[in-house]
Scaffold this motif. Sequence first.
Motif, PDB file in Angstrom:
ATOM      1  N   PHE A 243       0.723  -1.412  -0.113  1.00 12.14           N
ATOM      2  CA  PHE A 243       0.106  -0.117  -0.163  1.00 12.14           C
ATOM      3  C   PHE A 243       0.844   1.302   0.151  1.00 12.14           C
ATOM      4  O   PHE A 243       0.540   2.008  -0.659  1.00 12.14           O
ATOM      5  CB  PHE A 243      -0.871   0.028   1.163  1.00 12.14           C
ATOM      6  CG  PHE A 243      -2.097   1.198   1.263  1.00 12.14           C
ATOM      7  CD1 PHE A 243      -3.214   0.775   0.772  1.00 12.14           C
ATOM      8  CD2 PHE A 243      -1.873   2.238   1.589  1.00 12.14           C
ATOM      9  CE1 PHE A 243      -4.335   1.758   0.695  1.00 12.14           C
ATOM     10  CE2 PHE A 243      -2.495   3.315   1.538  1.00 12.14           C
ATOM     11  CZ  PHE A 243      -3.813   2.926   1.198  1.00 12.14           C
ATOM     12  N   LYS A 244       1.778   1.203   0.746  1.00  9.72           N
ATOM     13  CA  LYS A 244       2.803   2.555   0.713  1.00  9.72           C
ATOM     14  C   LYS A 244       3.555   2.633  -0.366  1.00  9.72           C
ATOM     15  O   LYS A 244       3.727   3.864  -0.754  1.00  9.72           O
ATOM     16  CB  LYS A 244       3.841   2.230   2.137  1.00  9.72           C
ATOM     17  CG  LYS A 244       2.926   2.276   3.402  1.00  9.72           C
ATOM     18  CD  LYS A 244       4.156   2.092   4.467  1.00  9.72           C
ATOM     19  CE  LYS A 244       3.398   2.465   5.913  1.00  9.72           C
ATOM     20  NZ  LYS A 244       4.493   2.115   7.018  1.00  9.72           N
TER      21      LYS A 244
ATOM     22  N   CYS B 162       1.134   4.292  -3.076  1.00 10.30           N
ATOM     23  CA  CYS B 162       0.615   5.630  -2.801  1.00 10.30           C
ATOM     24  C   CYS B 162       1.727   6.622  -3.174  1.00 10.30           C
ATOM     25  O   CYS B 162       3.028   6.593  -3.015  1.00 10.30           O
ATOM     26  CB  CYS B 162       0.515   5.752  -1.187  1.00 10.30           C
ATOM     27  SG  CYS B 162      -1.006   5.118  -0.390  1.00 10.30           S
ATOM     28  N   PRO B 163       1.282   7.642  -4.052  1.00  8.55           N
ATOM     29  CA  PRO B 163       1.902   8.704  -4.558  1.00  8.55           C
ATOM     30  C   PRO B 163       2.485   9.537  -3.306  1.00  8.55           C
ATOM     31  O   PRO B 163       1.782   9.722  -2.275  1.00  8.55           O
ATOM     32  CB  PRO B 163       1.214   9.422  -5.595  1.00  8.55           C
ATOM     33  CG  PRO B 163      -0.041   9.354  -4.856  1.00  8.55           C
ATOM     34  CD  PRO B 163      -0.291   7.769  -4.301  1.00  8.55           C
ATOM     35  N   GLU B 164       3.825  10.202  -3.598  1.00  4.83           N
ATOM     36  CA  GLU B 164       4.179  11.090  -2.717  1.00  4.83           C
ATOM     37  C   GLU B 164       3.582  12.591  -3.319  1.00  4.83           C
ATOM     38  O   GLU B 164       3.720  12.995  -4.360  1.00  4.83           O
ATOM     39  CB  GLU B 164       5.703  11.160  -2.613  1.00  4.83           C
ATOM     40  CG  GLU B 164       6.290  10.148  -2.100  1.00  4.83           C
ATOM     41  CD  GLU B 164       7.735   9.874  -2.319  1.00  4.83           C
ATOM     42  OE1 GLU B 164       8.432  11.158  -2.229  1.00  4.83           O
ATOM     43  OE2 GLU B 164       8.453   9.243  -1.694  1.00  4.83           O
TER      44      GLU B 164
ATOM     45  N   MET C  23     -10.702   9.984  -7.017  1.00  3.61           N
ATOM     46  CA  MET C  23      -9.903   9.417  -6.050  1.00  3.61           C
ATOM     47  C   MET C  23     -10.336   8.070  -5.234  1.00  3.61           C
ATOM     48  O   MET C  23      -9.352   7.254  -4.628  1.00  3.61           O
ATOM     49  CB  MET C  23      -9.754  10.638  -4.996  1.00  3.61           C
ATOM     50  CG  MET C  23      -8.570  10.157  -3.850  1.00  3.61           C
ATOM     51  SD  MET C  23      -6.925   9.768  -4.235  1.00  3.61           S
ATOM     52  CE  MET C  23      -6.255  11.433  -5.364  1.00  3.61           C
TER      53      MET C  23
ATOM     54  N   TYR D 211      -9.236   5.093  -7.300  1.00  3.92           N
ATOM     55  CA  TYR D 211      -7.828   5.140  -7.197  1.00  3.92           C
ATOM     56  C   TYR D 211      -7.511   4.424  -5.736  1.00  3.92           C
ATOM     57  O   TYR D 211      -6.678   3.372  -5.929  1.00  3.92           O
ATOM     58  CB  TYR D 211      -6.874   6.343  -7.168  1.00  3.92           C
ATOM     59  CG  TYR D 211      -5.553   6.451  -7.201  1.00  3.92           C
ATOM     60  CD1 TYR D 211      -5.011   5.366  -7.737  1.00  3.92           C
ATOM     61  CD2 TYR D 211      -5.020   7.194  -6.379  1.00  3.92           C
ATOM     62  CE1 TYR D 211      -3.497   5.212  -7.965  1.00  3.92           C
ATOM     63  CE2 TYR D 211      -3.512   7.304  -6.474  1.00  3.92           C
ATOM     64  CZ  TYR D 211      -2.989   6.209  -7.039  1.00  3.92           C
ATOM     65  OH  TYR D 211      -1.445   6.083  -6.981  1.00  3.92           O
ATOM     66  N   LEU D 212      -8.000   4.844  -4.633  1.00  5.78           N
ATOM     67  CA  LEU D 212      -7.824   4.107  -3.448  1.00  5.78           C
ATOM     68  C   LEU D 212      -8.297   2.613  -3.290  1.00  5.78           C
ATOM     69  O   LEU D 212      -7.586   1.741  -2.792  1.00  5.78           O
ATOM     70  CB  LEU D 212      -8.381   5.034  -2.304  1.00  5.78           C
ATOM     71  CG  LEU D 212      -7.804   6.453  -2.103  1.00  5.78           C
ATOM     72  CD1 LEU D 212      -8.623   7.241  -0.936  1.00  5.78           C
ATOM     73  CD2 LEU D 212      -6.443   6.288  -1.460  1.00  5.78           C
TER      74      LEU D 212
ATOM     75  N   ILE E 158      -5.504   0.676  -5.079  1.00  2.00           N
ATOM     76  CA  ILE E 158      -4.488   0.185  -4.533  1.00  2.00           C
ATOM     77  C   ILE E 158      -4.745  -0.811  -3.149  1.00  2.00           C
ATOM     78  O   ILE E 158      -3.953  -1.483  -3.065  1.00  2.00           O
ATOM     79  CB  ILE E 158      -4.044   1.668  -3.431  1.00  2.00           C
ATOM     80  CG1 ILE E 158      -3.650   2.884  -4.679  1.00  2.00           C
ATOM     81  CG2 ILE E 158      -2.898   1.536  -2.418  1.00  2.00           C
ATOM     82  CD1 ILE E 158      -3.136   4.302  -4.090  1.00  2.00           C
TER      83      ILE E 158
ATOM     84  N   SER F 274      -3.168  -4.550  -3.024  1.00  2.00           N
ATOM     85  CA  SER F 274      -2.414  -4.858  -1.647  1.00  2.00           C
ATOM     86  C   SER F 274      -2.931  -5.805  -1.047  1.00  2.00           C
ATOM     87  O   SER F 274      -2.217  -6.606  -0.396  1.00  2.00           O
ATOM     88  CB  SER F 274      -2.715  -3.445  -0.922  1.00  2.00           C
ATOM     89  OG  SER F 274      -1.834  -2.175  -1.374  1.00  2.00           O
TER      90      SER F 274
END
Length: 213
Positions: free
Chosen positions: A45-46, A49-51, A184, A187-188, A191, A195
């Motif tokens: 997951f990390k 995830c985009p910065e 969004m 998108y989540l 992710i 994961s």
Amino acid sequence: MQSLQLKYYSKLSRFLSNTRSSRTVHFNSHDIFSKENSLKSVKCFKSLCPELNTVGKRQAAVLIPLCIVKDEISLLYTLRTNNLKRNSGQVSFPGGMREADEQLKDTALRETCEELGISITRNIGVIEPDKLNICSEEVQYAFAVPLKHFCKPANCKHTYFRHQSNKIMMIPVYTNDYKKIWGMTAYLTWIVLRSIIPENFHQKINLSLNRRN
């Protein structure tokens, strides 16, 4: 945050393992919520995830709830009311803007309690979708989508979005019996699915495409 997730998965795993039913659960709850898979899921997951540059910007947080509906492990969503200033009439996870001196994880828990009437501690939260106390000023209704639904290619689509930097992004879109999931929230969702069930969820998304004039 990681210890919170691991405690949640561990306790929920025991809860699911003790649940007996004549109907088949399409995903092995022990595999999904085991400590080993939890560690892998958090790491994945990390990495996905985009910065984001949050300097000088107000932050927000959401809770991504997993629940059991008709013996199926599912994701819980809300449909926001049409009178809200932000993302009105759209599908979302419970959440909202962070208040002053508040940690993001506390923001997600507070907003979830306000929107759905769910009191979730930092260790574990058992969500019963049929017993939600929905705030009608913010949420029209809540609905759950089984994880197996996202594993069918026909339910997984995509669209394109032009970012402010003029970069074209491919964004997932998910159809279901309630309301289209996009933006969004989609998108989540992508992710999370990549994961926790990477061997069953195969949708590929190219998040960064070439610029277009």
